[in-house]
Design an enzyme around this catalytic site. Structure first.
Site, PDB file in Angstrom:
ATOM      1  N   SER A   2      15.728  46.537  35.728  1.00  0.00           N
ATOM      2  CA  SER A   2      15.934  47.507  34.632  1.00  0.00           C
ATOM      3  C   SER A   2      14.834  47.243  33.622  1.00  0.00           C
ATOM      4  O   SER A   2      14.244  46.150  33.608  1.00  0.00           O
ATOM      5  CB  SER A   2      17.303  47.262  33.981  1.00  0.00           C
ATOM      6  OG  SER A   2      17.401  47.922  32.739  1.00  0.00           O
ATOM      7  N   TYR A  55      24.396  41.849  30.572  1.00  0.00           N
ATOM      8  CA  TYR A  55      23.633  42.764  31.433  1.00  0.00           C
ATOM      9  C   TYR A  55      22.137  42.425  31.366  1.00  0.00           C
ATOM     10  O   TYR A  55      21.458  42.321  32.400  1.00  0.00           O
ATOM     11  CB  TYR A  55      23.882  44.211  30.997  1.00  0.00           C
ATOM     12  CG  TYR A  55      23.167  45.251  31.828  1.00  0.00           C
ATOM     13  CD1 TYR A  55      23.671  45.657  33.060  1.00  0.00           C
ATOM     14  CD2 TYR A  55      21.976  45.840  31.386  1.00  0.00           C
ATOM     15  CE1 TYR A  55      23.016  46.620  33.830  1.00  0.00           C
ATOM     16  CE2 TYR A  55      21.317  46.796  32.136  1.00  0.00           C
ATOM     17  CZ  TYR A  55      21.839  47.184  33.358  1.00  0.00           C
ATOM     18  OH  TYR A  55      21.191  48.131  34.119  1.00  0.00           O
TER      19      TYR A  55
HETATM   20  P1  NAD Z   1      26.253  53.990  39.258  1.00  0.00           P
HETATM   21  O1  NAD Z   1      27.457  53.425  38.578  1.00  0.00           O
HETATM   22  O2  NAD Z   1      26.116  55.455  39.418  1.00  0.00           O
HETATM   23  O3  NAD Z   1      26.066  53.335  40.705  1.00  0.00           O
HETATM   24  C1  NAD Z   1      26.325  51.967  40.965  1.00  0.00           C
HETATM   25  C2  NAD Z   1      27.071  51.875  42.287  1.00  0.00           C
HETATM   26  O4  NAD Z   1      27.264  50.489  42.574  1.00  0.00           O
HETATM   27  C3  NAD Z   1      28.455  52.522  42.213  1.00  0.00           C
HETATM   28  O5  NAD Z   1      28.638  53.434  43.278  1.00  0.00           O
HETATM   29  C4  NAD Z   1      29.402  51.346  42.298  1.00  0.00           C
HETATM   30  O6  NAD Z   1      30.633  51.636  42.925  1.00  0.00           O
HETATM   31  C5  NAD Z   1      28.572  50.346  43.093  1.00  0.00           C
HETATM   32  N1  NAD Z   1      29.033  48.974  42.918  1.00  0.00           N
HETATM   33  C6  NAD Z   1      29.498  48.389  41.792  1.00  0.00           C
HETATM   34  N2  NAD Z   1      29.878  47.132  42.037  1.00  0.00           N
HETATM   35  C7  NAD Z   1      29.649  46.916  43.354  1.00  0.00           C
HETATM   36  C8  NAD Z   1      29.846  45.802  44.202  1.00  0.00           C
HETATM   37  N3  NAD Z   1      30.389  44.672  43.748  1.00  0.00           N
HETATM   38  N4  NAD Z   1      29.498  45.914  45.511  1.00  0.00           N
HETATM   39  C9  NAD Z   1      28.980  47.073  45.992  1.00  0.00           C
HETATM   40  N5  NAD Z   1      28.787  48.165  45.229  1.00  0.00           N
HETATM   41  C10 NAD Z   1      29.116  48.088  43.925  1.00  0.00           C
HETATM   42  O7  NAD Z   1      25.025  53.399  38.429  1.00  0.00           O
HETATM   43  P2  NAD Z   1      23.443  53.543  38.552  1.00  0.00           P
HETATM   44  O8  NAD Z   1      22.962  53.901  37.214  1.00  0.00           O
HETATM   45  O9  NAD Z   1      23.035  54.339  39.728  1.00  0.00           O
HETATM   46  O10 NAD Z   1      23.070  52.006  38.763  1.00  0.00           O
HETATM   47  C11 NAD Z   1      22.504  51.496  39.938  1.00  0.00           C
HETATM   48  C12 NAD Z   1      21.653  50.300  39.549  1.00  0.00           C
HETATM   49  O11 NAD Z   1      20.609  50.738  38.682  1.00  0.00           O
HETATM   50  C13 NAD Z   1      22.392  49.188  38.795  1.00  0.00           C
HETATM   51  O12 NAD Z   1      21.974  47.929  39.264  1.00  0.00           O
HETATM   52  C14 NAD Z   1      21.947  49.401  37.366  1.00  0.00           C
HETATM   53  O13 NAD Z   1      22.015  48.222  36.615  1.00  0.00           O
HETATM   54  C15 NAD Z   1      20.523  49.870  37.589  1.00  0.00           C
HETATM   55  N6  NAD Z   1      19.933  50.564  36.454  1.00  0.00           N
HETATM   56  C16 NAD Z   1      20.462  51.742  36.018  1.00  0.00           C
HETATM   57  C17 NAD Z   1      19.874  52.389  34.933  1.00  0.00           C
HETATM   58  C18 NAD Z   1      20.393  53.692  34.395  1.00  0.00           C
HETATM   59  O14 NAD Z   1      19.929  54.120  33.328  1.00  0.00           O
HETATM   60  N7  NAD Z   1      21.320  54.359  35.045  1.00  0.00           N
HETATM   61  C19 NAD Z   1      18.754  51.823  34.314  1.00  0.00           C
HETATM   62  C20 NAD Z   1      18.258  50.634  34.790  1.00  0.00           C
HETATM   63  C21 NAD Z   1      18.842  50.008  35.870  1.00  0.00           C
END
Ligand code: NAD
Length: 251
Positions: free
Chosen positions: A142, A155
């Site tokens: 991130s 986080y």
């Molecule tokens: P999201 O919540 O849409 O997707 C995350 C997915 O991970 C969900 O489907 C959830 O059920 C699954 N998950 C959670 N815990 C789990 C586990 N223990 N085992 C398997 N699956 C699990 O969120 P997103 O925004 O798509 O996030 C995905 C990644 O991107 C994360 O690591 C997040 O930290 C990172 N990220 C997101 C952003 C943003 O702005 N959305 C920015 C930087 C980084």
């Protein structure tokens, strides 16, 4: 196609960036194995991938469980015979509050999924890639793996840990045909970000206005970068973060 006949694994593929990347891997010619803890949404992703004509396998699996992760990698190999690319993406955030108010339980939970879970995934993916003599891993960090925001210290710590694991592992296997990089998304319009924005009392428009490009990113914009890093077009890139944030960390 850029990943023709490759086998690609995604964790957390039931929504957001993981779902978009699982679909993009399929569109790039790969056979896709993906996991999530959510069964119904995982099956929806599987339908979306098959609609594009790609093959896929959904495994309900928790990245914080060593047994689940071992079984996930085993199922990928049993089904498609090898593992060429992996996107370790599953992650969570929890309460928004200053560090002294954060609970130890929340800290441990975030670290167990975002950092320890990602370590477990790499551990079992790399065992297979070493036997093949080749493989590519992309970890989802991130912009919070580089800079902090107030209120989300567990986080931020977990996403810095992802960068440490990425760089260390890249060096461990640089001579063994395995490349390991990370993506660092800025604010991307997903369920996770909707929950965070809600807790902070701000809207997606507010978040977009904090970004030099004036908008939030889309999950597909991260997915395309992951596909690139997994492809031979990125053959001399290892141990690096690719920041995809509309210019957010440029200032
Ligand atoms: P999201 O919540 O849409 O997707 C995350 C997915 O991970 C969900 O489907 C959830 O059920 C699954 N998950 C959670 N815990 C789990 C586990 N223990 N085992 C398997 N699956 C699990 O969120 P997103 O925004 O798509 O996030 C995905 C990644 O991107 C994360 O690591 C997040 O930290 C990172 N990220 C997101 C952003 C943003 O702005 N959305 C920015 C930087 C980084």
């Amino acid at each position: 196609m850029i990943l023709q006949d490759k086998v690609a694994l995604v964790t957390g593929g039931a929504s957001g960036i993981g779902r978009a990347t699982a679909i993009a891997f399929g569109a790039a010619g790969a056979k896709v194995v993906f996991s999530d803890i959510r069964g119904v949404e995982g099956e929806e992703t599987a339908d979306l991938i098959r609609e594009t004509g790609a093959e896929c396998l959904f495994v309900k699996s928790d990245v914080s469980s060593e047994a689940d992760v071992r079984e996930l990698v085993q199922k990928a190999i049993a089904t498609y015979g090898r593992l060429d690319c992996a996107f370790n993406n599953a992650g969570i955030d929890l309460a928004v509050k200053p560090l002294h108010e954060q609970s130890i339980e929340d800290f441990d939970k975030i670290m167990s999924i975002n950092a320890r879970g990602l370590f477990l995934c790499m551990k079992y993916e790399i065992q297979q890639m070493l036997m093949q003599g080749a493989g590519v891993i992309v970890n989802n960090s991130s912009t919070n793996g580089l800079v902090a925001l107030p209120g989300i210290s567990p986080y931020v710590a977990s996403k810095h840990a992802v960068m440490g694991l990425t760089r260390s592992a890249a060096l461990d296997y640089a001579k063994q045909g395995i490349r390991i990089n990370a993506v660092k998304p800025g604010p991307i319009a997903t369920e996770l970000m909707a929950r965070s924005a809600d807790q902070m009392g701000i809207t997606f428009d507010d978040l977009g206005s904090m970004v030099p490009m004036g908008r939030m990113g889309q999950a597909t914009e991260i997915a395309q970068a992951v596909v690139f890093l997994c492809s031979d077009a990125a053959s001399y890139i290892t141990g690096q973060p690719l920041t995809i944030d509309g210019g957010y960390t440029a200032s």
